[in-house]
Design an enzyme around this catalytic site. Structure first.
Site, PDB file in Angstrom:
ATOM      1  N   SER A 138      27.340  30.685  44.515  1.00  0.00           N
ATOM      2  CA  SER A 138      27.588  29.611  43.546  1.00  0.00           C
ATOM      3  C   SER A 138      26.612  28.484  43.851  1.00  0.00           C
ATOM      4  CB  SER A 138      29.022  29.098  43.719  1.00  0.00           C
ATOM      5  OG  SER A 138      29.224  27.918  42.973  1.00  0.00           O
ATOM      6  N   TYR A 151      35.749  26.186  49.332  1.00  0.00           N
ATOM      7  CA  TYR A 151      35.005  27.051  48.413  1.00  0.00           C
ATOM      8  C   TYR A 151      33.508  26.927  48.711  1.00  0.00           C
ATOM      9  CZ  TYR A 151      33.391  28.888  43.857  1.00  0.00           C
ATOM     10  OH  TYR A 151      32.775  29.605  42.856  1.00  0.00           O
TER      11      TYR A 151
HETATM   12  N1  LIG Z   1      33.238  30.290  36.774  1.00  0.00           N
HETATM   13  C1  LIG Z   1      32.378  29.530  37.423  1.00  0.00           C
HETATM   14  O1  LIG Z   1      32.116  28.374  37.049  1.00  0.00           O
HETATM   15  C2  LIG Z   1      31.673  30.066  38.647  1.00  0.00           C
HETATM   16  C3  LIG Z   1      30.527  29.385  39.101  1.00  0.00           C
HETATM   17  C4  LIG Z   1      29.854  29.869  40.207  1.00  0.00           C
HETATM   18  C5  LIG Z   1      30.320  30.988  40.852  1.00  0.00           C
HETATM   19  N2  LIG Z   1      31.440  31.617  40.404  1.00  0.00           N
HETATM   20  C6  LIG Z   1      31.876  32.812  41.129  1.00  0.00           C
HETATM   21  O2  LIG Z   1      31.819  33.901  40.256  1.00  0.00           O
HETATM   22  C7  LIG Z   1      32.707  34.920  40.712  1.00  0.00           C
HETATM   23  C8  LIG Z   1      33.550  35.408  39.555  1.00  0.00           C
HETATM   24  O3  LIG Z   1      34.359  34.331  39.107  1.00  0.00           O
HETATM   25  P1  LIG Z   1      34.795  34.131  37.599  1.00  0.00           P
HETATM   26  O4  LIG Z   1      34.423  32.745  37.250  1.00  0.00           O
HETATM   27  O5  LIG Z   1      34.314  35.252  36.779  1.00  0.00           O
HETATM   28  O6  LIG Z   1      36.384  34.144  37.808  1.00  0.00           O
HETATM   29  P2  LIG Z   1      37.532  35.037  37.164  1.00  0.00           P
HETATM   30  O7  LIG Z   1      38.782  34.467  37.720  1.00  0.00           O
HETATM   31  O8  LIG Z   1      37.349  35.146  35.694  1.00  0.00           O
HETATM   32  O9  LIG Z   1      37.291  36.491  37.780  1.00  0.00           O
HETATM   33  C9  LIG Z   1      37.536  36.798  39.121  1.00  0.00           C
HETATM   34  C10 LIG Z   1      37.979  38.255  39.209  1.00  0.00           C
HETATM   35  O10 LIG Z   1      38.129  38.576  40.601  1.00  0.00           O
HETATM   36  C11 LIG Z   1      39.328  39.300  40.766  1.00  0.00           C
HETATM   37  N3  LIG Z   1      39.812  39.164  42.141  1.00  0.00           N
HETATM   38  C12 LIG Z   1      40.326  38.056  42.723  1.00  0.00           C
HETATM   39  N4  LIG Z   1      40.690  38.315  43.988  1.00  0.00           N
HETATM   40  C13 LIG Z   1      40.376  39.621  44.216  1.00  0.00           C
HETATM   41  C14 LIG Z   1      40.519  40.471  45.335  1.00  0.00           C
HETATM   42  N5  LIG Z   1      41.063  40.044  46.490  1.00  0.00           N
HETATM   43  N6  LIG Z   1      40.097  41.758  45.233  1.00  0.00           N
HETATM   44  C15 LIG Z   1      39.577  42.210  44.069  1.00  0.00           C
HETATM   45  N7  LIG Z   1      39.422  41.455  42.974  1.00  0.00           N
HETATM   46  C16 LIG Z   1      39.816  40.164  43.048  1.00  0.00           C
HETATM   47  C17 LIG Z   1      40.276  38.701  39.729  1.00  0.00           C
HETATM   48  O11 LIG Z   1      41.384  39.555  39.466  1.00  0.00           O
HETATM   49  C18 LIG Z   1      39.346  38.489  38.542  1.00  0.00           C
HETATM   50  O12 LIG Z   1      39.299  39.665  37.737  1.00  0.00           O
HETATM   51  C19 LIG Z   1      33.497  34.292  41.868  1.00  0.00           C
HETATM   52  O13 LIG Z   1      32.922  34.703  43.092  1.00  0.00           O
HETATM   53  C20 LIG Z   1      33.289  32.811  41.650  1.00  0.00           C
HETATM   54  O14 LIG Z   1      33.418  32.093  42.845  1.00  0.00           O
HETATM   55  C21 LIG Z   1      32.116  31.193  39.308  1.00  0.00           C
END
Ligand SMILES: NC(=O)c1ccc[n+]([C@@H]2O[C@H](COP(=O)([O-])OP(=O)(O)OC[C@H]3O[C@@H](n4cnc5c(N)ncnc54)[C@H](O)[C@@H]3O)[C@@H](O)[C@H]2O)c1
Length: 265
Positions: A138, A151
């Site tokens: 991130s 985080y």
């Molecule tokens: N959304 C943002 O603004 C953003 C920005 C930078 C980085 N990220 C990163 O992107 C990645 C995806 O996040 P997102 O925004 O798509 O969130 P999201 O909540 O839409 O998706 C996360 C997915 O991970 C799954 N998950 C959670 N814990 C788990 C586990 N222990 N084992 C297996 N699956 C698990 C959830 O069920 C969900 O399907 C994350 O690593 C997040 O930190 C997100």
């Protein structure tokens, strides 16, 4: 053109948000996708939509990784590409209020889920002659992200791990890169979406992150932290070199070869 025909791709957290967008892009490009997620129902519906397979697992548990790899290799013949993407926030800005459970969950999913995943995947990719890994970090791993310091800790850890592993994985013909998006339109930002919209701050579409992931998984570069921001191409973050020694007679000297970082060489 379907450049990834015949390739098998694993996406953790592939049932929602960035993971779902990345799994969709990989499937569109011809790969067979294994959606690994703790949410079994959502994983099943994503996999059936993409013509792939669903694997219900908790990526934070080291004891589940051999089973994840075995199930995918058993059903699809191997693994060539991996997007280690599952992640969670703690929801706690104040370190004095942070609970052990919040801390362990974030470290477990965001750090252990990536480290254990890489450990389990390297032998199977090596047996195929190589492969490619992208870990979702991130922008919070590159800046001092105060709204969720734990985080930020986990995401900085992912960036450090990717940079440190790149040279040894290159010897096995495996590339590894981190993807560092700003704020992306997924359920993870539900708490702040309204605030962002009111302020007019541009939120990134998950498909833009998926494009950057695909670029990393199909490219030759390794050890990079790719920043994704709204309205611009993904770009490799340029780390400044840390200051070297100034001890008399050893000005600017590098450590012995065994202890030298690849970006110091
Ligand atoms: N959304 C943002 O603004 C953003 C920005 C930078 C980085 N990220 C990163 O992107 C990645 C995806 O996040 P997102 O925004 O798509 O969130 P999201 O909540 O839409 O998706 C996360 C997915 O991970 C799954 N998950 C959670 N814990 C788990 C586990 N222990 N084992 C297996 N699956 C698990 C959830 O069920 C969900 O399907 C994350 O690593 C997040 O930190 C997100």
């Amino acid at each position: 053109m379907k450049t990834l025909s015949g390739k098998v791709a694993l996406v953790t957290g592939g049932a929602s948000g960035i993971g779902l967008a990345s799994a969709s892009r990989l499937a569109e490009s011809g790969a067979t996708v294994a959606v690994v997620d703790i949410d079994a129902t959502a994983a099943e519906s994503a996999a059936s939509l993409l013509g792939g397979v669903a694997v219900h697992a908790d990526v934070s548990r080291s004891d589940q990784w051999p089973g994840i790899v075995e199930e995918i290799t058993g059903r699809l013949g191997g693994i060539d590409l991996a997007h280690l993407n599952a992640g969670v926030t703690t929801g706690e800005a104040d370190i004095s209020l942070l609970t052990d459970a919040q801390y362990r969950r974030a470290l477990g999913v965001n750090v252990d889920g990536v480290a254990f995943g890489i450990r389990a995947l390297v032998p199977v990719m090596t047996s195929r002659g190589g492969g490619s890994i992208v870990a979702t970090a991130s922008l919070a791993g590159l800046i001092g992200y105060s709204p969720d310091p734990i985080y930020a800790l986990t995401k900085a850890a992912v960036v450090g791990l990717v940079r440190a592993l790149a040279p040894q994985l290159a010897e096995k013909h495996i590339t590894i890169n981190a993807i560092c998006p700003g704020l992306v339109d997924t359920p993870l930002i539900d708490d702040v979406r309204e605030l962002l919209e009111q302020s007019g701050f541009p939120i990134i579409d998950p498909s833009a992150v998926a494009d950057a992931v695909l670029g990393c998984l199909t490219g030759e570069e390794s050890g990079r932290a790719m920043v994704v921001q709204a309205g611009r191409e993904a770009l490799s973050f340029r780390f400044a070199r840390p200051p070297g020694p100034r001890a008399a007679g050893a000005e600017g000297k590098l450590p012995p070869k065994e202890l030298t970082a690849h970006d110091q060489a």
